[in-house]
Design an enzyme around this catalytic site. Structure first.
Site, mmCIF file in Angstrom:
data_model
loop_
_atom_site.group_PDB
_atom_site.id
_atom_site.type_symbol
_atom_site.label_atom_id
_atom_site.label_comp_id
_atom_site.label_asym_id
_atom_site.label_seq_id
_atom_site.Cartn_x
_atom_site.Cartn_y
_atom_site.Cartn_z
ATOM 1 N N ILE A 97 0.852 -1.187 0.000
ATOM 2 C CA ILE A 97 0.000 0.000 0.000
ATOM 3 C C ILE A 97 0.892 1.242 0.000
ATOM 4 O O ILE A 97 1.737 1.398 0.888
ATOM 5 C CB ILE A 97 -0.957 -0.013 1.211
ATOM 6 C CG1 ILE A 97 -1.886 -1.234 1.081
ATOM 7 C CG2 ILE A 97 -1.779 1.272 1.276
ATOM 8 C CD1 ILE A 97 -2.748 -1.481 2.291
ATOM 9 N N ASN A 112 -5.064 1.687 -10.515
ATOM 10 C CA ASN A 112 -4.966 0.312 -10.024
ATOM 11 C C ASN A 112 -6.081 -0.514 -10.662
ATOM 12 O O ASN A 112 -7.139 0.023 -10.991
ATOM 13 C CB ASN A 112 -5.135 0.289 -8.494
ATOM 14 C CG ASN A 112 -5.044 -1.118 -7.926
ATOM 15 O OD1 ASN A 112 -4.210 -1.929 -8.363
ATOM 16 N ND2 ASN A 112 -5.902 -1.458 -6.972
ATOM 17 N N HIS A 114 -8.512 -3.821 -9.856
ATOM 18 C CA HIS A 114 -8.957 -4.612 -8.715
ATOM 19 C C HIS A 114 -10.007 -5.623 -9.194
ATOM 20 O O HIS A 114 -10.925 -5.265 -9.939
ATOM 21 C CB HIS A 114 -9.553 -3.674 -7.654
ATOM 22 C CG HIS A 114 -9.976 -4.394 -6.421
ATOM 23 N ND1 HIS A 114 -9.058 -4.826 -5.486
ATOM 24 C CD2 HIS A 114 -11.193 -4.776 -5.981
ATOM 25 C CE1 HIS A 114 -9.709 -5.457 -4.509
ATOM 26 N NE2 HIS A 114 -10.997 -5.434 -4.786
ATOM 27 N N ASP A 150 -8.238 0.597 -2.185
ATOM 28 C CA ASP A 150 -9.244 0.304 -3.217
ATOM 29 C C ASP A 150 -10.449 1.242 -3.158
ATOM 30 O O ASP A 150 -11.601 0.812 -3.343
ATOM 31 C CB ASP A 150 -9.711 -1.163 -3.103
ATOM 32 C CG ASP A 150 -8.566 -2.143 -3.264
ATOM 33 O OD1 ASP A 150 -7.649 -1.861 -4.047
ATOM 34 O OD2 ASP A 150 -8.582 -3.191 -2.591
HETATM 35 C C1 GRF Z 1 -5.231 -9.305 -10.680
HETATM 36 O O1 GRF Z 1 -6.372 -10.095 -10.467
HETATM 37 C C2 GRF Z 1 -5.465 -7.887 -10.249
HETATM 38 O O2 GRF Z 1 -6.781 -7.463 -10.433
HETATM 39 C C3 GRF Z 1 -5.165 -7.943 -8.773
HETATM 40 O O3 GRF Z 1 -4.080 -8.824 -8.677
HETATM 41 C C4 GRF Z 1 -4.084 -9.734 -9.780
HETATM 42 C C5 GRF Z 1 -2.753 -9.592 -10.445
HETATM 43 O O4 GRF Z 1 -2.567 -10.521 -11.468
HETATM 44 N N1 GRF Z 1 -4.919 -6.631 -8.251
HETATM 45 P P1 GRF Z 1 -1.359 -10.387 -12.473
HETATM 46 O O5 GRF Z 1 -0.096 -10.304 -11.635
HETATM 47 O O6 GRF Z 1 -1.563 -9.141 -13.287
HETATM 48 O O7 GRF Z 1 -1.375 -11.623 -13.324
#
Ligand code: GRF
Length: 193
Positions: A97, A112, A114, A150
């Site tokens: 964070i 970001n 999420h 978030d």
């Molecule tokens: C994704 O699901 C993203 O939304 C979340 O962490 C995961 C990361 O996956 N914050 P990657 O490393 O991009 O494959």
């Protein structure tokens, strides 16, 4: 004389902690002519991040910062970003964070991605929580980063139907496919509204 490709594009750093599949999708997007961004730096807090392999594959500079002392790490990161004239940070599976002061001091935008339909399910285990709550839909969100987890302003969301047979893993996989499309779309929206 022609300018070099990307010379006018927004210099971007992608922050990762793990697999890096969103990083890969952002790199692919950044190579398209229509992309407003160029990825100049891959940054991680974790030397074991699988996504760091994309640095070599796509010839993008990588940097790893130890967050044991967050204050020092953030100071070094800000220097690095300033040195490279980075104006956009894309968090993509970055598990640290960022402090209020870092966010305030960074001279650019921070986004970001999420894996839920925010404001529902901030934090971790989003898919499990959506299934346990018997939600009909989940999805993913790209949002601005502020000092609360978030919680920043939403840029764009994509809904994904939850199937009866879904496990957290199967739902995560289907949502991830959408994440890879949504992040580039969000960036286009932010820079060419
Ligand atoms: C994704 O699901 C993203 O939304 C979340 O962490 C995961 C990361 O996956 N914050 P990657 O490393 O991009 O494959």
């Amino acid at each position: 004389m022609a300018l070099s490709i990307g010379s006018k594009k927004i210099k971007t750093a992608v922050f990762i902690s793990g697999r890096g599949s969103n990083l890969k999708s952002l790199i692919k997007f950044s190579k398209q002519k229509k992309s407003p961004i160029v990825i100049e730096l891959i940054l991680s807090n974790n030397v074991k991040s699988r996504g760091l392999k994309f640095s070599k594959l796509f010839n993008i500079k990588k940097k790893i910062f130890n967050f044991k002392n967050k204050k020092i790490a953030e100071k070094k990161i800000l220097n690095e970003l300033e040195k490279r004239n980075i104006k956009l940070i894309c968090l993509a599976g970055f598990m640290k964070i960022l402090s209020k002061s870092f966010i305030k001091k960074f001279n650019g935008k921070i986004l970001n991605i999420h894996p839920s339909l925010l404001p529902k399910y901030r934090g971790l285990n989003t898919h499990k929580r959506a299934i346990l709550n018997k939600d009909r839909y989940s999805g993913c969100t790209v949002h601005y980063v502020n000092h609360k987890l978030d919680s920043g302003k939403i840029v764009i969301q994509k809904k994904v139907k939850i199937l009866k047979k879904d496990t957290p893993k199967s739902l995560a996989n289907r949502i991830l496919i959408q994440e890879h499309k949504l992040y580039p779309k969000a960036i286009s929206k932010v820079f060419n509204p």
